[in-house]
Design an enzyme around this catalytic site. Structure first.
Site, PDB file in Angstrom:
ATOM      1  N   CYS A 165      15.099 -13.499  48.393  1.00  0.00           N
ATOM      2  CA  CYS A 165      14.701 -12.125  48.099  1.00  0.00           C
ATOM      3  C   CYS A 165      13.170 -12.104  47.998  1.00  0.00           C
ATOM      4  O   CYS A 165      12.543 -13.143  47.782  1.00  0.00           O
ATOM      5  CB  CYS A 165      15.375 -11.734  46.785  1.00  0.00           C
ATOM      6  SG  CYS A 165      14.700 -10.340  45.935  1.00  0.00           S
ATOM      7  N   HIS A 166      12.568 -10.926  48.177  1.00  0.00           N
ATOM      8  CA  HIS A 166      11.108 -10.819  48.133  1.00  0.00           C
ATOM      9  C   HIS A 166      10.503 -11.383  46.855  1.00  0.00           C
ATOM     10  O   HIS A 166       9.399 -11.918  46.867  1.00  0.00           O
ATOM     11  CB  HIS A 166      10.680  -9.347  48.242  1.00  0.00           C
ATOM     12  CG  HIS A 166      10.629  -8.891  49.648  1.00  0.00           C
ATOM     13  ND1 HIS A 166       9.608  -9.227  50.489  1.00  0.00           N
ATOM     14  CD2 HIS A 166      11.500  -8.166  50.383  1.00  0.00           C
ATOM     15  CE1 HIS A 166       9.835  -8.708  51.673  1.00  0.00           C
ATOM     16  NE2 HIS A 166      10.983  -8.068  51.644  1.00  0.00           N
ATOM     17  N   THR A 167      11.208 -11.243  45.743  1.00  0.00           N
ATOM     18  CA  THR A 167      10.674 -11.694  44.458  1.00  0.00           C
ATOM     19  C   THR A 167      10.439 -13.210  44.463  1.00  0.00           C
ATOM     20  O   THR A 167       9.469 -13.698  43.882  1.00  0.00           O
ATOM     21  CB  THR A 167      11.635 -11.284  43.326  1.00  0.00           C
ATOM     22  OG1 THR A 167      11.958  -9.916  43.537  1.00  0.00           O
ATOM     23  CG2 THR A 167      11.007 -11.449  41.971  1.00  0.00           C
ATOM     24  N   HIS A 177      17.108 -16.642  42.800  1.00  0.00           N
ATOM     25  CA  HIS A 177      17.813 -15.865  41.770  1.00  0.00           C
ATOM     26  C   HIS A 177      19.003 -15.095  42.323  1.00  0.00           C
ATOM     27  O   HIS A 177      19.854 -14.669  41.569  1.00  0.00           O
ATOM     28  CB  HIS A 177      16.840 -14.925  41.060  1.00  0.00           C
ATOM     29  CG  HIS A 177      16.234 -13.904  41.954  1.00  0.00           C
ATOM     30  ND1 HIS A 177      15.246 -14.209  42.864  1.00  0.00           N
ATOM     31  CD2 HIS A 177      16.491 -12.591  42.101  1.00  0.00           C
ATOM     32  CE1 HIS A 177      14.913 -13.125  43.522  1.00  0.00           C
ATOM     33  NE2 HIS A 177      15.665 -12.123  43.097  1.00  0.00           N
ATOM     34  N   GLU A 178      19.076 -14.917  43.658  1.00  0.00           N
ATOM     35  CA  GLU A 178      20.217 -14.188  44.214  1.00  0.00           C
ATOM     36  C   GLU A 178      21.226 -15.247  44.636  1.00  0.00           C
ATOM     37  O   GLU A 178      20.929 -16.040  45.538  1.00  0.00           O
ATOM     38  CB  GLU A 178      19.724 -13.371  45.417  1.00  0.00           C
ATOM     39  CG  GLU A 178      20.595 -12.189  45.742  1.00  0.00           C
ATOM     40  CD  GLU A 178      19.957 -11.314  46.826  1.00  0.00           C
ATOM     41  OE1 GLU A 178      19.346 -10.295  46.491  1.00  0.00           O
ATOM     42  OE2 GLU A 178      20.102 -11.651  48.011  1.00  0.00           O
ATOM     43  N   CYS A 216      22.547  -9.433  26.415  1.00  0.00           N
ATOM     44  CA  CYS A 216      22.952 -10.224  25.247  1.00  0.00           C
ATOM     45  C   CYS A 216      24.116  -9.569  24.514  1.00  0.00           C
ATOM     46  O   CYS A 216      24.808 -10.213  23.744  1.00  0.00           O
ATOM     47  CB  CYS A 216      21.768 -10.435  24.305  1.00  0.00           C
ATOM     48  SG  CYS A 216      21.328  -8.968  23.331  1.00  0.00           S
ATOM     49  N   CYS A 224      21.520  -6.402  21.323  1.00  0.00           N
ATOM     50  CA  CYS A 224      20.261  -5.701  21.035  1.00  0.00           C
ATOM     51  C   CYS A 224      20.433  -4.188  21.212  1.00  0.00           C
ATOM     52  O   CYS A 224      21.469  -3.715  21.690  1.00  0.00           O
ATOM     53  CB  CYS A 224      19.148  -6.229  21.938  1.00  0.00           C
ATOM     54  SG  CYS A 224      19.293  -5.694  23.653  1.00  0.00           S
ATOM     55  N   CYS A 267      21.222  -3.251  24.825  1.00  0.00           N
ATOM     56  CA  CYS A 267      22.593  -3.570  25.240  1.00  0.00           C
ATOM     57  C   CYS A 267      23.594  -2.642  24.582  1.00  0.00           C
ATOM     58  O   CYS A 267      24.621  -2.304  25.171  1.00  0.00           O
ATOM     59  CB  CYS A 267      22.908  -5.028  24.916  1.00  0.00           C
ATOM     60  SG  CYS A 267      22.038  -6.165  26.023  1.00  0.00           S
ATOM     61  N   CYS A 296      17.805  -5.316  28.385  1.00  0.00           N
ATOM     62  CA  CYS A 296      18.073  -6.200  27.236  1.00  0.00           C
ATOM     63  C   CYS A 296      16.771  -6.771  26.643  1.00  0.00           C
ATOM     64  O   CYS A 296      15.938  -7.309  27.358  1.00  0.00           O
ATOM     65  CB  CYS A 296      18.979  -7.338  27.686  1.00  0.00           C
ATOM     66  SG  CYS A 296      19.274  -8.591  26.428  1.00  0.00           S
ATOM     67  N   ARG A 348      15.597  -9.826  29.075  1.00  0.00           N
ATOM     68  CA  ARG A 348      14.947  -9.037  30.122  1.00  0.00           C
ATOM     69  C   ARG A 348      14.102  -9.942  31.035  1.00  0.00           C
ATOM     70  O   ARG A 348      13.552 -10.944  30.573  1.00  0.00           O
ATOM     71  CB  ARG A 348      14.046  -7.989  29.462  1.00  0.00           C
ATOM     72  CG  ARG A 348      13.435  -7.029  30.442  1.00  0.00           C
ATOM     73  CD  ARG A 348      12.490  -6.088  29.724  1.00  0.00           C
ATOM     74  NE  ARG A 348      13.158  -5.299  28.683  1.00  0.00           N
ATOM     75  CZ  ARG A 348      12.552  -4.304  28.025  1.00  0.00           C
ATOM     76  NH1 ARG A 348      11.301  -3.998  28.271  1.00  0.00           N
ATOM     77  NH2 ARG A 348      13.200  -3.624  27.108  1.00  0.00           N
ATOM     78  N   CYS A 396      21.247  -9.459  43.219  1.00  0.00           N
ATOM     79  CA  CYS A 396      19.938  -8.811  43.017  1.00  0.00           C
ATOM     80  C   CYS A 396      19.766  -7.564  43.878  1.00  0.00           C
ATOM     81  O   CYS A 396      20.096  -6.458  43.477  1.00  0.00           O
ATOM     82  CB  CYS A 396      18.799  -9.801  43.221  1.00  0.00           C
ATOM     83  SG  CYS A 396      17.177  -9.031  43.207  1.00  0.00           S
ATOM     84  N   ARG A 400      18.910 -10.092  54.809  1.00  0.00           N
ATOM     85  CA  ARG A 400      19.134 -11.195  53.894  1.00  0.00           C
ATOM     86  C   ARG A 400      19.485 -12.448  54.682  1.00  0.00           C
ATOM     87  O   ARG A 400      20.280 -12.396  55.618  1.00  0.00           O
ATOM     88  CB  ARG A 400      20.293 -10.876  52.938  1.00  0.00           C
ATOM     89  CG  ARG A 400      19.851 -10.021  51.756  1.00  0.00           C
ATOM     90  CD  ARG A 400      18.872 -10.798  50.904  1.00  0.00           C
ATOM     91  NE  ARG A 400      18.527 -10.125  49.677  1.00  0.00           N
ATOM     92  CZ  ARG A 400      17.408  -9.416  49.516  1.00  0.00           C
ATOM     93  NH1 ARG A 400      16.554  -9.258  50.494  1.00  0.00           N
ATOM     94  NH2 ARG A 400      17.144  -8.870  48.334  1.00  0.00           N
TER      95      ARG A 400
END
Ligand code: APR
Ligand code: ZN
Length: 380
Positions: free
Chosen positions: A48-50, A70-71, A100, A103, A106, A114, A118, A178, A373
């Site tokens: 992913c771009h991130t 992360h994906e 979580c 909080c 959430c 969150c 976060r 994601c 992707r």
């Protein structure tokens, strides 16, 4: 119980040693999960771009050596103390932001931001004890977004794992972890177009096309795709985009072009570019009286949104959203069910595939802007 429980696992991971340098497949040691953590065997991950953004580390605090990614989709290998809702063998999607369940965010029906889990791209360690679970010869290798999925095994906080239907094909639902949820949720959860309405989507990358998919399943009758790159238009047809506008083809602001095409403006717009001018156009192109614009793209730090307050007085609404407003644990399993029930399509987002050993090819594709992707298949 598998023989690896409680043991350090040696496995392959793609390590980013330095900003912008090709990842190197290394043998890493992955420590057992600690309290509220889960060790996951990753089967598929996608780029992913991130990931690219933090790999390039332009203008950010560099955190290296690091395992990006992360994906993804995987299977629980073992769980740490206090984890009650997951067990070895469960199928999971890791998510870069968590839930979580305790909080204020959430507990709020409206928020998915969150306080505990976060997104935090600068953190390279687990929140429990401030240490990394990855190492090479005793030297720590840092985490990324709490997920670090470019590894055969990773350790994730339980709050960042969505437990999904074990029948769902992991190589496909991987992309819900994601980008696709981000765009799809922006439309169905936040813009909420009515059946028969018009929707403009700014930016026709994976996120924008997921927003278009959301408009399609919501029954929008006109989906206007806006992109500076006309090459994106052909592909966008598969995603239900019915009309196209390239701002470069016009010598007046694109919001005026859209207002003219639609008799005063679109009912909804979703911005998925990260470009400040597109954000302003996306807001100004919605119809007065009822139009709603939703911002999804991540702007530059110094961008400022400038528009006349009259645009609000004349009853246009501007909203922003993060991860499609989905709470990872509570909502993502339901999005997987939507795919399983054929209420949304995912295959069309996966345009390329490489084995894990060739992960750098996925980076090349993304840097060249090719495809949507690229699926990375782990080679356990
Ligand atoms: N007007 C219209 N289209 C634009 C503009 C603009 N001013 N600026 C960029 N675009 C188009 C690009 O041509 C590209 O086709 O937006 C598209 C963005 O697509 P990708 O780069 O593939 O990005 P994607 O993965 O879809 O993510 C989109 O969401 O996650 C955020 O920060 C990310 O801002 C990015 C956005
Ligand atoms: Zn929380």
């Amino acid at each position: 119980m598998s023989s690896t429980v409680g043991q350090v696992i040696k496995c392959k991971a793609a390590v980013a040693w330095e900003a912008g340098k090709p990842l190197v497949i290394e043998e890493v040691e992955v420590a057992p999960p600690q309290a509220m953590e889960v060790r996951v065997k990753i089967l598929f991950t996608s780029l992913c771009h991130t990931d690219v953004y933090f790999w390039e580390a332009k203008g950010q605090t560099p955190v290296f050596p690091r395992i990006l990614g992360h994906e993804a989709a995987g299977i629980v290998e073992s769980v740490g103390e206090g984890v009650t809702d997951l067990q070895p063998g469960d199928h999971v999607l890791p998510v870069f932001t968590g839930e979580c369940k305790e909080c204020d965010h959430c507990k709020s029906e409206e928020s998915n931001m969150c306080s505990l889990l976060r997104i935090n791209p600068d953190r390279g360690v687990m929140i429990g004890d401030g240490k990394a679970r990855f190492s090479i010869n005793g030297k720590p290798i840092y985490h990324f977004l709490g997920t670090s999925t470019f590894s055969e095994y990773t350790v994730v906080h339980v709050g960042c794992l969505a437990k999904i239907n074990p029948l769902a094909p992991l190589e496909t639902v991987c992309v819900l972890s994601c980008g696709i949820s981000t765009g799809f949720g922006a439309t169905v959860n936040v813009a909420k177009p009515k059946k028969g309405s018009s929707v403009a989507v700014f930016g026709l990358g994976a996120v924008g096309l997921a927003a278009a998919e959301g408009a399609r399943v919501s029954g929008a009758s006109r989906i206007i795709g806006v992109d500076l790159n006309s090459d994106r238009f052909e592909q966008a047809k598969k995603f239900g985009v019915t009309e196209f506008v390239n701002p470069k083809d016009h010598d007046r602001p694109v919001q005026e072009v859209i207002a003219e095409m639609t008799g005063g403006g679109v009912d909804r717009s979703v911005e998925c570019t990260g470009n400040i001018n597109a954000m302003i156009s996306a807001f100004e192109c919605v119809h007065d009286g009822w139009g709603v614009a939703v911002l999804v793209g991540v702007p530059h730090n110094d961008d400022v949104f400038k528009t006349s307050p009259v645009n609000f007085l004349s009853e246009r609404t501007l909203k922003g959203t993060f991860y499609g407003n989905y709470k990872p644990r509570s909502d993502i399993p339901g999005v997987v069910e939507k795919y399983m029930n054929k209420e949304m399509e995912l295959e069309k987002f996966i345009t390329h595939e490489v084995p894990f050993s060739e992960i750098n090819k996925a980076f090349d594709l993304m840097l060249r802007g090719e495809g949507l992707r690229c699926l990375i298949r782990m080679e356990h």
